[in-house]
Design a protein around this motif. Structure first.
Motif, PDB file in Angstrom:
ATOM      1  N   THR A   1       9.087   5.643   0.676  1.00 35.67           N
ATOM      2  CA  THR A   1       8.438   6.270   1.834  1.00 35.67           C
ATOM      3  C   THR A   1       9.445   6.928   2.777  1.00 35.67           C
ATOM      4  O   THR A   1       9.270   8.085   3.187  1.00 35.67           O
ATOM      5  CB  THR A   1       7.599   5.234   2.601  1.00 35.67           C
ATOM      6  OG1 THR A   1       6.468   4.864   1.803  1.00 35.67           O
ATOM      7  CG2 THR A   1       7.103   5.786   3.930  1.00 35.67           C
TER       8      THR A   1
ATOM      9  N   PRO B   1      -1.357  11.911  -0.943  1.00 38.31           N
ATOM     10  CA  PRO B   1      -2.319  10.811  -0.832  1.00 38.31           C
ATOM     11  C   PRO B   1      -2.400   9.935  -2.072  1.00 38.31           C
ATOM     12  O   PRO B   1      -2.787   8.766  -1.988  1.00 38.31           O
ATOM     13  CB  PRO B   1      -3.656  11.522  -0.578  1.00 38.31           C
ATOM     14  CG  PRO B   1      -3.443  12.930  -1.012  1.00 38.31           C
ATOM     15  CD  PRO B   1      -1.992  13.227  -0.762  1.00 38.31           C
TER      16      PRO B   1
ATOM     17  N   LEU C   1      -4.681   2.527   0.044  1.00 39.35           N
ATOM     18  CA  LEU C   1      -5.142   2.072   1.354  1.00 39.35           C
ATOM     19  C   LEU C   1      -5.990   0.806   1.263  1.00 39.35           C
ATOM     20  O   LEU C   1      -6.040   0.023   2.223  1.00 39.35           O
ATOM     21  CB  LEU C   1      -5.921   3.196   2.047  1.00 39.35           C
ATOM     22  CG  LEU C   1      -6.014   3.131   3.566  1.00 39.35           C
ATOM     23  CD1 LEU C   1      -4.627   3.036   4.216  1.00 39.35           C
ATOM     24  CD2 LEU C   1      -6.770   4.340   4.109  1.00 39.35           C
TER      25      LEU C   1
ATOM     26  N   SER D   1      -5.007   7.755   8.664  1.00 37.77           N
ATOM     27  CA  SER D   1      -5.803   8.864   8.124  1.00 37.77           C
ATOM     28  C   SER D   1      -4.903  10.056   7.874  1.00 37.77           C
ATOM     29  O   SER D   1      -3.861  10.223   8.533  1.00 37.77           O
ATOM     30  CB  SER D   1      -6.916   9.269   9.092  1.00 37.77           C
ATOM     31  OG  SER D   1      -6.377   9.904  10.238  1.00 37.77           O
ATOM     32  N   ALA D   2      -5.300  10.896   6.933  1.00 33.37           N
ATOM     33  CA  ALA D   2      -4.536  12.107   6.659  1.00 33.37           C
ATOM     34  C   ALA D   2      -4.516  13.031   7.871  1.00 33.37           C
ATOM     35  O   ALA D   2      -3.518  13.721   8.121  1.00 33.37           O
ATOM     36  CB  ALA D   2      -5.130  12.830   5.451  1.00 33.37           C
TER      37      ALA D   2
ATOM     38  N   LEU E   1      -0.225   9.840   3.522  1.00 34.94           N
ATOM     39  CA  LEU E   1      -1.555  10.347   3.170  1.00 34.94           C
ATOM     40  C   LEU E   1      -1.603  11.865   3.289  1.00 34.94           C
ATOM     41  O   LEU E   1      -2.262  12.543   2.479  1.00 34.94           O
ATOM     42  CB  LEU E   1      -2.617   9.726   4.079  1.00 34.94           C
ATOM     43  CG  LEU E   1      -3.078   8.311   3.741  1.00 34.94           C
ATOM     44  CD1 LEU E   1      -3.948   7.753   4.868  1.00 34.94           C
ATOM     45  CD2 LEU E   1      -3.833   8.282   2.417  1.00 34.94           C
ATOM     46  N   HIS E   2      -0.925  12.407   4.295  1.00 40.64           N
ATOM     47  CA  HIS E   2      -0.873  13.857   4.471  1.00 40.64           C
ATOM     48  C   HIS E   2      -0.055  14.521   3.371  1.00 40.64           C
ATOM     49  O   HIS E   2      -0.462  15.552   2.820  1.00 40.64           O
ATOM     50  CB  HIS E   2      -0.278  14.183   5.846  1.00 40.64           C
ATOM     51  CG  HIS E   2       0.256  15.575   5.975  1.00 40.64           C
ATOM     52  ND1 HIS E   2      -0.563  16.690   5.961  1.00 40.64           N
ATOM     53  CD2 HIS E   2       1.532  16.032   6.099  1.00 40.64           C
ATOM     54  CE1 HIS E   2       0.178  17.780   6.090  1.00 40.64           C
ATOM     55  NE2 HIS E   2       1.450  17.416   6.158  1.00 40.64           N
TER      56      HIS E   2
ATOM     57  N   THR F   1       1.949   5.427   7.103  1.00 45.35           N
ATOM     58  CA  THR F   1       0.850   5.515   6.148  1.00 45.35           C
ATOM     59  C   THR F   1       0.105   6.838   6.291  1.00 45.35           C
ATOM     60  O   THR F   1      -0.224   7.491   5.286  1.00 45.35           O
ATOM     61  CB  THR F   1      -0.116   4.335   6.345  1.00 45.35           C
ATOM     62  OG1 THR F   1       0.620   3.103   6.255  1.00 45.35           O
ATOM     63  CG2 THR F   1      -1.212   4.341   5.299  1.00 45.35           C
ATOM     64  N   SER F   2      -0.131   7.245   7.504  1.00 41.93           N
ATOM     65  CA  SER F   2      -0.851   8.502   7.732  1.00 41.93           C
ATOM     66  C   SER F   2      -0.052   9.703   7.238  1.00 41.93           C
ATOM     67  O   SER F   2      -0.616  10.637   6.634  1.00 41.93           O
ATOM     68  CB  SER F   2      -1.159   8.662   9.229  1.00 41.93           C
ATOM     69  OG  SER F   2      -2.075   7.678   9.672  1.00 41.93           O
TER      70      SER F   2
ATOM     71  N   HIS G   1       0.790  -1.236   0.000  1.00 40.94           N
ATOM     72  CA  HIS G   1       0.000   0.000   0.000  1.00 40.94           C
ATOM     73  C   HIS G   1       0.818   1.280   0.000  1.00 40.94           C
ATOM     74  O   HIS G   1       0.280   2.356  -0.245  1.00 40.94           O
ATOM     75  CB  HIS G   1      -0.946   0.006   1.207  1.00 40.94           C
ATOM     76  CG  HIS G   1      -0.246   0.128   2.526  1.00 40.94           C
ATOM     77  ND1 HIS G   1       0.479  -0.903   3.078  1.00 40.94           N
ATOM     78  CD2 HIS G   1      -0.161   1.171   3.404  1.00 40.94           C
ATOM     79  CE1 HIS G   1       0.976  -0.514   4.241  1.00 40.94           C
ATOM     80  NE2 HIS G   1       0.599   0.739   4.461  1.00 40.94           N
TER      81      HIS G   1
ATOM     82  N   VAL H   1      -0.693   6.460  -1.896  1.00 39.73           N
ATOM     83  CA  VAL H   1      -1.167   5.443  -0.950  1.00 39.73           C
ATOM     84  C   VAL H   1      -2.326   4.657  -1.554  1.00 39.73           C
ATOM     85  O   VAL H   1      -3.301   5.235  -2.041  1.00 39.73           O
ATOM     86  CB  VAL H   1      -1.617   6.085   0.382  1.00 39.73           C
ATOM     87  CG1 VAL H   1      -2.058   5.010   1.373  1.00 39.73           C
ATOM     88  CG2 VAL H   1      -0.495   6.937   0.969  1.00 39.73           C
TER      89      VAL H   1
END
Length: 262
Positions: free
Chosen positions: A40, A173, A178, A213-214, A169-170, A165-166, A35, A176
């Protein structure tokens, strides 16, 4: 933001004379589950360091995107790892040339845990070879108590987890996927030996990225940037323990007796 690659030679020299800190982002290129992108760690190192340098006015060096990722082995595609020795040599050589350009302070901002031994070995070599160059090593996940709590919220040895991951996303996005994220428990908890990634995870993930989550990423990334900023401010303000000595001359201000008559 002062960026080494965008500056000409006179601007680099002026920045060094002004007391600016040279800041090196250190990342890694490795599998991050199904994902997250393989870049990263490099993305996070560069983004956090650039944001902090924009606040402090220090100089952002070109990032070392590759890191020491040997623990991921060849089990999954996507990892491109340097050896321990190669990464040590790269950071050492960068430090030597940063000093040659007139800088007296170098900070390495790291985003990948197993880069630590190589990078810190390089800084030990630089301290021995060039005492006039003051150095510091710091990792995003330990830059502050708040950053540490966020990074390790779902595992003691996380990888591609809710924190990473968050933050991606920020930042971006579109990178990602998800819907492909899977959760895996941390099987290293309570163990004292070390294990390569294929021995502790089926998917290449450790943690709970499905809960990312972002919004969580924005808060954590802000904490990380705040921590890096505070560190750079402290580095810039720090003075020599013995300001009357010349660091490159260990015998400075010391009496060296001459040999007397036989």
């Amino acid at each position: 933001m002062p960026n080494w690659c965008d500056m000409n030679r006179d601007e680099v020299a002026a920045a060094a004379r002004s007391g600016a800190v040279a800041v090196l982002p250190l990342g890694a290129i490795e599998q991050h589950g199904a994902h997250l992108p393989t870049g990263t760690d490099a993305l996070l190192a560069v983004a956090a360091t650039a944001a902090a340098v924009a606040r402090t006015g220090d100089v952002l060096l070109p990032a070392v995107a590759y890191g020491c990722s040997l623990g991921h082995t060849a089990r999954w595609p996507g990892t491109v790892s340097l050896s321990v020795e190669t990464l040590t040599a790269i950071v050492t050589d960068i430090g030597r040339w940063v000093l040659t350009s007139g800088f007296r302070k170098l900070v390495v901002i790291n985003s990948h845990a197993t880069n630590g031994p190589s990078a810190q070995s390089a800084l030990l070599t630089l301290r021995h070879e060039h005492p006039a160059l003051r150095t510091c090593f710091a990792s995003l996940y330990d830059i502050s108590a708040e950053a540490h709590a966020g990074y390790f919220s779902d595992a003691t040895d996380p990888h591609a987890n809710v924190a990473e991951t968050s933050m991606v996303l920020h930042l971006d996005p579109g990178l990602v996927m998800l819907d492909r994220a899977v959760d895996e428990e941390d099987r290293t908890a309570g163990r004292v030996l070390t294990y390569p990634m294929p021995d502790v995870t089926h998917s290449g993930v450790v943690g709970r990225p499905t809960s990312a989550s972002a919004q969580t990423g924005t808060a954590l990334f802000t904490a990380v940037v705040d921590g890096v900023t505070r560190l750079l401010e402290r580095v810039r303000a720090e003075t020599e323990p013995f300001p009357d000595r010349t660091a490159e001359s260990p015998w400075n201000n010391q009496h060296i007796p001459t040999k007397g008559p036989l």
